[in-house]
Scaffold this motif. Structure first.
Motif, PDB file in Angstrom:
ATOM      1  N   LEU A 271       0.789  -1.319   0.058  1.00 41.95           N
ATOM      2  CA  LEU A 271       0.007  -0.085   0.016  1.00 41.95           C
ATOM      3  C   LEU A 271       0.874   1.158   0.034  1.00 41.95           C
ATOM      4  N   LEU A 272       1.896   1.113   0.709  1.00 37.96           N
ATOM      5  CA  LEU A 272       2.805   2.430   0.648  1.00 37.96           C
ATOM      6  C   LEU A 272       3.455   2.459  -0.650  1.00 37.96           C
ATOM      7  N   HIS A 273       3.716   1.463  -1.076  1.00 41.47           N
ATOM      8  CA  HIS A 273       4.532   1.478  -2.504  1.00 41.47           C
ATOM      9  C   HIS A 273       3.525   2.150  -3.525  1.00 41.47           C
ATOM     10  N   LEU A 274       2.079   1.707  -3.405  1.00 39.49           N
ATOM     11  CA  LEU A 274       1.171   2.384  -4.361  1.00 39.49           C
ATOM     12  C   LEU A 274       1.319   3.850  -4.367  1.00 39.49           C
ATOM     13  N   ILE A 275       1.277   4.515  -2.845  1.00 37.71           N
ATOM     14  CA  ILE A 275       1.382   5.777  -2.786  1.00 37.71           C
ATOM     15  C   ILE A 275       2.387   6.511  -3.088  1.00 37.71           C
ATOM     16  N   GLU A 276       3.781   5.557  -3.048  1.00 34.76           N
ATOM     17  CA  GLU A 276       4.834   6.298  -3.543  1.00 34.76           C
ATOM     18  C   GLU A 276       5.009   6.649  -4.948  1.00 34.76           C
ATOM     19  N   GLN A 277       4.189   5.537  -5.898  1.00 38.11           N
ATOM     20  CA  GLN A 277       4.090   5.677  -7.195  1.00 38.11           C
ATOM     21  C   GLN A 277       3.135   6.594  -7.512  1.00 38.11           C
ATOM     22  N   ASP A 278       2.190   7.048  -6.577  1.00 38.14           N
ATOM     23  CA  ASP A 278       1.007   7.781  -6.935  1.00 38.14           C
ATOM     24  C   ASP A 278      -0.047   7.226  -7.616  1.00 38.14           C
ATOM     25  N   THR A 279      -0.223   6.062  -7.066  1.00 39.93           N
ATOM     26  CA  THR A 279      -1.140   4.921  -7.930  1.00 39.93           C
ATOM     27  C   THR A 279      -2.252   4.696  -6.812  1.00 39.93           C
ATOM     28  N   GLN A 280      -3.458   5.218  -6.856  1.00 48.42           N
ATOM     29  CA  GLN A 280      -4.535   5.016  -6.065  1.00 48.42           C
ATOM     30  C   GLN A 280      -4.180   5.628  -4.504  1.00 48.42           C
ATOM     31  N   THR A 281      -3.439   6.771  -4.575  1.00 49.53           N
ATOM     32  CA  THR A 281      -3.069   7.222  -3.331  1.00 49.53           C
ATOM     33  C   THR A 281      -3.925   7.423  -2.371  1.00 49.53           C
ATOM     34  N   ALA A 282      -5.103   8.111  -2.695  1.00 53.48           N
ATOM     35  CA  ALA A 282      -6.111   8.421  -1.813  1.00 53.48           C
ATOM     36  C   ALA A 282      -6.991   7.066  -1.140  1.00 53.48           C
ATOM     37  N   ASP A 283      -7.093   6.170  -2.027  1.00 54.30           N
ATOM     38  CA  ASP A 283      -7.820   4.880  -1.779  1.00 54.30           C
ATOM     39  C   ASP A 283      -6.641   3.988  -0.604  1.00 54.30           C
ATOM     40  N   ALA A 284      -5.486   3.941  -1.009  1.00 54.39           N
ATOM     41  CA  ALA A 284      -4.310   3.285  -0.412  1.00 54.39           C
ATOM     42  C   ALA A 284      -4.147   3.940   0.990  1.00 54.39           C
ATOM     43  N   ARG A 285      -4.088   5.174   1.309  1.00 48.91           N
ATOM     44  CA  ARG A 285      -4.332   6.107   2.336  1.00 48.91           C
ATOM     45  C   ARG A 285      -5.162   5.659   3.178  1.00 48.91           C
ATOM     46  N   GLU A 286      -6.521   5.976   2.668  1.00 51.52           N
ATOM     47  CA  GLU A 286      -7.718   5.502   3.633  1.00 51.52           C
ATOM     48  C   GLU A 286      -7.578   4.309   3.923  1.00 51.52           C
ATOM     49  N   ALA A 287      -7.240   3.146   3.221  1.00 50.40           N
ATOM     50  CA  ALA A 287      -7.298   1.700   3.571  1.00 50.40           C
ATOM     51  C   ALA A 287      -6.326   1.896   4.851  1.00 50.40           C
ATOM     52  N   LEU A 288      -5.069   2.326   4.866  1.00 52.90           N
ATOM     53  CA  LEU A 288      -4.212   2.211   5.852  1.00 52.90           C
ATOM     54  C   LEU A 288      -4.760   2.883   7.302  1.00 52.90           C
ATOM     55  N   MET A 289      -5.427   3.919   6.979  1.00 52.42           N
ATOM     56  CA  MET A 289      -5.789   4.641   8.147  1.00 52.42           C
ATOM     57  C   MET A 289      -7.058   3.950   8.896  1.00 52.42           C
ATOM     58  N   LEU A 290      -7.828   3.114   7.957  1.00 53.53           N
ATOM     59  CA  LEU A 290      -8.816   2.665   9.043  1.00 53.53           C
ATOM     60  C   LEU A 290      -8.515   1.296   9.433  1.00 53.53           C
ATOM     61  N   SER A 291      -7.153   0.963   9.268  1.00 52.01           N
ATOM     62  CA  SER A 291      -6.682  -0.387   9.859  1.00 52.01           C
ATOM     63  C   SER A 291      -5.782  -0.265  10.971  1.00 52.01           C
ATOM     64  N   ALA A 292      -6.222   0.757  11.757  1.00 51.21           N
ATOM     65  CA  ALA A 292      -5.139   1.098  13.048  1.00 51.21           C
ATOM     66  C   ALA A 292      -3.697   0.659  12.822  1.00 51.21           C
ATOM     67  N   PRO A 293      -3.085   1.590  11.822  1.00 53.63           N
ATOM     68  CA  PRO A 293      -1.737   1.569  11.760  1.00 53.63           C
ATOM     69  C   PRO A 293      -0.691   1.928  12.676  1.00 53.63           C
ATOM     70  N   SER A 294       0.423   1.304  12.646  1.00 50.95           N
ATOM     71  CA  SER A 294       1.463   1.410  13.677  1.00 50.95           C
ATOM     72  C   SER A 294       1.784   2.656  13.751  1.00 50.95           C
ATOM     73  N   PRO A 295       2.572   3.200  14.665  1.00 51.41           N
ATOM     74  CA  PRO A 295       3.210   4.580  14.492  1.00 51.41           C
ATOM     75  C   PRO A 295       4.221   4.593  13.549  1.00 51.41           C
ATOM     76  N   GLU A 296       4.991   3.583  13.176  1.00 48.90           N
ATOM     77  CA  GLU A 296       5.835   3.677  12.215  1.00 48.90           C
ATOM     78  C   GLU A 296       5.263   3.579  10.838  1.00 48.90           C
ATOM     79  N   THR A 297       3.969   3.126  10.497  1.00 53.67           N
ATOM     80  CA  THR A 297       3.417   3.113   9.163  1.00 53.67           C
ATOM     81  C   THR A 297       2.859   4.705   9.068  1.00 53.67           C
TER      82      THR A 297
END
Length: 310
Positions: A271-297
């Motif tokens: 998911l972070l790779h997709l964001i880095e490549q500017d591919t589905q950035t908003a969707d990937a970010r939302e998915a991560l934020m809804l999954s209780a990400p770790s402080p590192e993430t």
């Protein structure tokens, strides 16, 4: 005292028992369970559960059949029967006959334009409670639960599938596989079947569940979420390949949400790779934020895609 005032006074007295000790509440609840008013009895049953008054299980069981006679009048909306069944299930009450009666109960009540069955929640509660009855073997359990897979109410069908899963046998898994293969129901029920099979069989069933992904519809999204709940590397591999092949934008977003829910580092990295490549950035970010990400993430996410609301 006029009936309305008496009812209000009794209701107020019951509400006050929520703050009482179990010992203080016991005498009043014992008396109220003999009341003819279904709403007051439902309150008493709920408070018995709240205070974990297992001593009241016989009183609750005794009250239950009183609200089966002329049920639409004696217990409109199944208030009393629902609360009693929930309390007895919470107490792990072991007499299966009460639950079997509840599972078979239909209660059509008049509504605008016809009738509505108000006993669906009761059938669901009793189906799930029956599983904990130790006097019924798994074969008989399934015999009792199977008819509910054809219930008119969706929630009853879904809870029947969950109850079948909880029986925990090979036969349960096969039955859920069969129901999923028929694929002639709502996505929610199919999702319960996928999840049940994966829970019972583990990661070995992931290839089977993956067969339901290609249509890219609501049922496919349920399959993706069920696969994600295995929290395995195999789930990540299947969901990544599904995301790469998917054409429907909505379904691609659903697979990203499923990937995040696997809680696997390889999924997070994807998911972070997709964001880095500017591919589905908003969707990937939302998915991560809804999954209780770790402080590192969160830190990596902030570097790659700062919150647009900041």
């Amino acid at each position: 005292m006029p009936p309305k005032r008496a009812f209000d006074a009794e209701l107020q007295a019951l509400e006050a028992l929520r703050q009482a000790t179990p010992e203080e509440a016991l005498p009043h609840l014992t008396k109220t369970l003999t009341h003819r008013n279904n709403f007051l009895v439902s309150k008493a049953a709920t408070l018995a559960q709240h205070h974990n008054l297992t001593a009241l299980a016989p009183n609750l069981a005794e009250a239950f059949p009183r609200f089966l006679a002329d049920a639409p009048k004696s217990d409109p909306q199944c208030w009393a029967k629902n609360a009693i069944a929930k309390a007895l299930a919470h107490f792990e009450y072991q007499d299966p006959d009460l639950y079997l009666i509840g599972m078979r109960h239909l209660q059509p009540e008049p509504v605008w334009g016809g009738n509505e069955d108000t006993a669906g929640p009761l059938r669901s509660t009793c189906a799930l409670a029956l599983v904990q009855c130790r006097t019924i073997n798994s074969h008989k359990l399934l015999l009792h639960l199977i008819p509910l897979l054809a219930d008119k109410e969706l929630n009853v069908r879904v809870n029947a599938a969950r109850a079948i899963e909880q029986t925990g046998t090979d036969s349960s898994a096969l039955l859920l596989r069969l129901r999923a293969e028929l694929a002639s129901d709502s996505p929610e029920l199919l999702g319960a079947c996928y999840a049940g099979v994966l829970s019972l069989e583990g990661p070995s069933a992931i290839p089977w569940a993956a067969r339901f992904l290609p249509p890219e519809d609501d049922a496919a999204a349920e399959a993706a979420m069920a696969i994600a709940q295995t929290h395995t590397p195999e789930a990540v591999d299947i969901l990544k390949s599904t995301h790469k092949r998917a054409r429907d934008p909505w379904f691609r977003k659903a697979t990203l949400s499923a990937l995040a829910l696997t809680r696997q580092q390889s999924a997070t990295d994807y998911l972070l790779h997709l964001i880095e490549q500017d591919t589905q950035t908003a969707d990937a970010r939302e998915a991560l934020m809804l999954s209780a990400p770790s402080p590192e993430t969160l830190s990596r996410l902030q570097q790659l895609a700062p919150n647009p609301n900041n």
